[in-house]
Write an enzyme that holds these catalytic residues in place. Structure first.
Site, PDB file in Angstrom:
ATOM      1  N   HIS A 208       0.797  -1.233   0.000  1.00  0.00           N
ATOM      2  CA  HIS A 208       0.000   0.000   0.000  1.00  0.00           C
ATOM      3  C   HIS A 208       0.831   1.286   0.000  1.00  0.00           C
ATOM      4  O   HIS A 208       0.426   2.278  -0.569  1.00  0.00           O
ATOM      5  CB  HIS A 208      -0.991   0.001   1.184  1.00  0.00           C
ATOM      6  CG  HIS A 208      -0.331   0.109   2.520  1.00  0.00           C
ATOM      7  ND1 HIS A 208       0.384  -0.939   3.087  1.00  0.00           N
ATOM      8  CD2 HIS A 208      -0.253   1.138   3.404  1.00  0.00           C
ATOM      9  CE1 HIS A 208       0.849  -0.544   4.264  1.00  0.00           C
ATOM     10  NE2 HIS A 208       0.473   0.700   4.484  1.00  0.00           N
ATOM     11  N   LYS A 212       5.725   5.761  -1.386  1.00  0.00           N
ATOM     12  CA  LYS A 212       6.560   6.625  -0.532  1.00  0.00           C
ATOM     13  C   LYS A 212       8.018   6.633  -0.971  1.00  0.00           C
ATOM     14  O   LYS A 212       8.785   7.514  -0.584  1.00  0.00           O
ATOM     15  CB  LYS A 212       6.454   6.187   0.929  1.00  0.00           C
ATOM     16  CG  LYS A 212       5.125   6.602   1.555  1.00  0.00           C
ATOM     17  CD  LYS A 212       5.107   6.348   3.035  1.00  0.00           C
ATOM     18  CE  LYS A 212       3.796   6.865   3.632  1.00  0.00           C
ATOM     19  NZ  LYS A 212       3.627   6.391   5.009  1.00  0.00           N
ATOM     20  N   HIS A 267      -6.310   5.850   1.038  1.00  0.00           N
ATOM     21  CA  HIS A 267      -6.556   7.034   1.870  1.00  0.00           C
ATOM     22  C   HIS A 267      -7.883   7.700   1.542  1.00  0.00           C
ATOM     23  O   HIS A 267      -8.157   8.812   1.972  1.00  0.00           O
ATOM     24  CB  HIS A 267      -5.416   8.045   1.729  1.00  0.00           C
ATOM     25  CG  HIS A 267      -4.179   7.636   2.483  1.00  0.00           C
ATOM     26  ND1 HIS A 267      -4.112   7.642   3.870  1.00  0.00           N
ATOM     27  CD2 HIS A 267      -2.971   7.180   2.048  1.00  0.00           C
ATOM     28  CE1 HIS A 267      -2.910   7.217   4.239  1.00  0.00           C
ATOM     29  NE2 HIS A 267      -2.195   6.918   3.157  1.00  0.00           N
ATOM     30  N   ASP A 295      -4.822   0.409   8.097  1.00  0.00           N
ATOM     31  CA  ASP A 295      -3.722   1.365   8.170  1.00  0.00           C
ATOM     32  C   ASP A 295      -3.935   2.317   9.356  1.00  0.00           C
ATOM     33  O   ASP A 295      -3.013   2.576  10.132  1.00  0.00           O
ATOM     34  CB  ASP A 295      -3.678   2.153   6.847  1.00  0.00           C
ATOM     35  CG  ASP A 295      -2.343   2.864   6.650  1.00  0.00           C
ATOM     36  OD1 ASP A 295      -1.354   2.433   7.269  1.00  0.00           O
ATOM     37  OD2 ASP A 295      -2.306   3.848   5.883  1.00  0.00           O
TER      38      ASP A 295
END
Lengths: 372, 117
Positions: A208, A212, A267, A295
């Site tokens: 997920h 980043k 998100h 999360d």
């Protein structure tokens, strides 16, 4: 295959019949005997792994062959142990009844010993092959799953390492995703999915945060609070993760497609206030909703540079109280229902679904064969 | 003492068919015939008939029939089969059905008695 003789259980109330069959078969088979229906069921239950086939007399005083078949079927024992019925009754209705109840073959009396031997050997071989095949598939699946998991663990650890939030985060997300998907399925049949799909989404959930990797170190590891501008850059990790996977030439891989959804939409929020696309309610795929919740839960219960870890109870309260954004009510119900056992389960090793998956494959195979 | 072959011929049954089915092994035929002769199923049938229990009679006759057919004792097997069919059919007279079984069985037992020791 093993060289040991396969075991056959002879069920007949007449001693002479048992002795005759034993004489025919003893050279090539290990013989067990039962002189009645109830005794047969007991022996089969105790020796289910050992018995390769059953020769079953139809008419017996205590419990006849048909009742034995029904009892074995109820206990799920007929799937792996072939039963051949032997009877002096040769009327078509009688024979049809035997087949309806799950016998693989029917032999009338008087029988020819050679033919009994042949038919029994064929049946035993056929079932042995199927069992070997099932084992083989299970091995292959577990091997593949393990390789997959290993690579994904490596990848996720790289991201986490750079992120400075090493620890069991990825492991927890995976486990939580699996548990929540299963709990949802128990809650409502519309959430039921095949076991291999649950495994796939759990694996995909580990990816997920891979986006980043494209976020600047200075922002990613900034000790203090992010400015609005920095936060907007940080939010892009969802799109980056999606794009990294999209640029791979694996478009047809269900796992990659699953991971793309999760990267992009983990998100998003139920009320449309999430990012990057502002999807609302059912527009967000269920697995992405599940990962979003997982999360949040894991972030709350873990220690971070900027915060201490909340307790499990506090985290559940905060989530259900709406402090971390809106979630699907069904999902919250699932979380509350499994809340009691969550703390214990989250750190346990993931369940191995290989048996269920192999069973699924065979189910598909049978369906296909039925259509032929 | 008569031979097994002679016993079958006296009973008008086909010994060769039985022997070939039992892989040509006469000792096996003798073993099964001995078990058949000592078996209690016929007595169970007799008791069931005198007690008037059709269900028990049917079961015993059915078992006897299976044994007979495997041993090539077709005449006895057939009269047992008649009882089974009649009782299943629902219209029957147990004593009347039993009579031919009794006479066939006694004849068979007598002949076998001279062949087995």
């Amino acid at each position: 295959m093993t060289k040991t003789k396969p075991t056959v259980l002879i069920v007949d109330d007449m001693e002479m019949n048992r002795v005759m069959l034993r004489d025919i078969l003893t050279h090539d088979f290990e013989i067990m005997e039962a002189s009645g229906g109830s005794e047969a069921i007991e022996i089969i239950e105790e020796n289910a792994d050992k018995i390769s086939a059953v020769l079953l007399d139809a008419m017996m005083p205590d419990l006849d062959g048909f009742e034995v078949l029904k009892a074995l079927s109820r206990r799920g024992l007929l799937e792996n142990i072939p039963v051949i019925m032997i009877s002096a009754e040769n009327s078509p209705e009688y024979i049809a009844r035997g087949y309806d109840l799950g016998v693989v073959d029917y032999i009338g009396r008087p029988f020819d010993p050679n033919i009994v031997h042949r038919r029994l050997s064929n049946v035993v071989m056929l079932y042995a092959k199927q069992n070997v095949l099932t084992e083989l598939i299970k091995e292959q699946i577990s091997q593949r799953e393990e390789n997959n998991s290993m690579l994904i663990d490596v990848l996720s650890s790289v991201v986490e390492f750079r992120n400075g939030e090493s620890g069991p985060h990825v492991l927890h997300i995976r486990r939580l995703t699996e548990l929540l998907l299963k709990e949802l399925a128990r809650l409502d049949s519309k959430y039921v999915m095949p076991p291999q799909d649950v495994a796939m989404w759990a694996t995909a959930s580990a990816m997920h945060d891979i986006g980043k990797i494209a976020i600047d170190d200075k922002i990613l590891n900034k000790p203090g609070r992010l400015t609005d501008e920095e936060y907007n850059i940080m939010k892009k990790h969802s799109i980056y993760g999606y794009e990294i996977l999209d640029h791979l030439n694996w478009h047809r891989s269900p796992l990659i497609e699953a991971a793309k959804q999760i990267c992009r939409w983990h998100h998003e929020r139920w009320d449309g206030k999430g990012y990057p696309d502002g999807l609302k309610g059912d527009e967000i795929p269920i697995p992405a909703q599940v990962v979003a919740l997982a999360d949040v839960y894991d972030a709350l219960t873990s220690e971070r540079v900027y915060k201490a870890a909340y307790s499990h109870e506090k985290a559940i309260d905060m989530i259900t109280g709406g402090e971390c954004g809106a979630f699907n009510p069904d999902l919250l119900k699932a979380l509350t229902r499994m809340s009691g056992s969550l703390k214990k389960k989250i750190n346990a090793a993931p369940e191995k679904n290989y048996d269920a998956i192999a069973e699924q494959i065979f189910e598909g195979l049978r369906e296909r064969l039925d259509r032929v | 003492m008569i031979t097994v072959a002679e016993a079958y011929s006296e009973l008008n049954e086909n010994y060769d068919a039985v022997l070939s089915r039992l892989m040509g092994k006469e000792n096996l035929v003798i073993k099964y015939l001995t078990m058949f002769k000592n078996d209690a199923t016929y007595d169970a049938l007799t008791n069931a008939v005198s007690a008037g229990s059709a269900e028990d009679a049917l079961r015993a006759a059915h078992s006897l029939k299976g044994m007979c057919f495997n041993l090539g004792l077709i005449s006895l097997g057939t009269v047992c089969s008649d009882l089974v069919d009649a009782v299943r059919g629902g219209e029957y007279d147990l004593d009347q059905l039993y009579a031919p079984i009794k006479s066939e069985y006694e004849k068979t037992a007598e002949v076998l008695g001279r062949c087995l020791d």
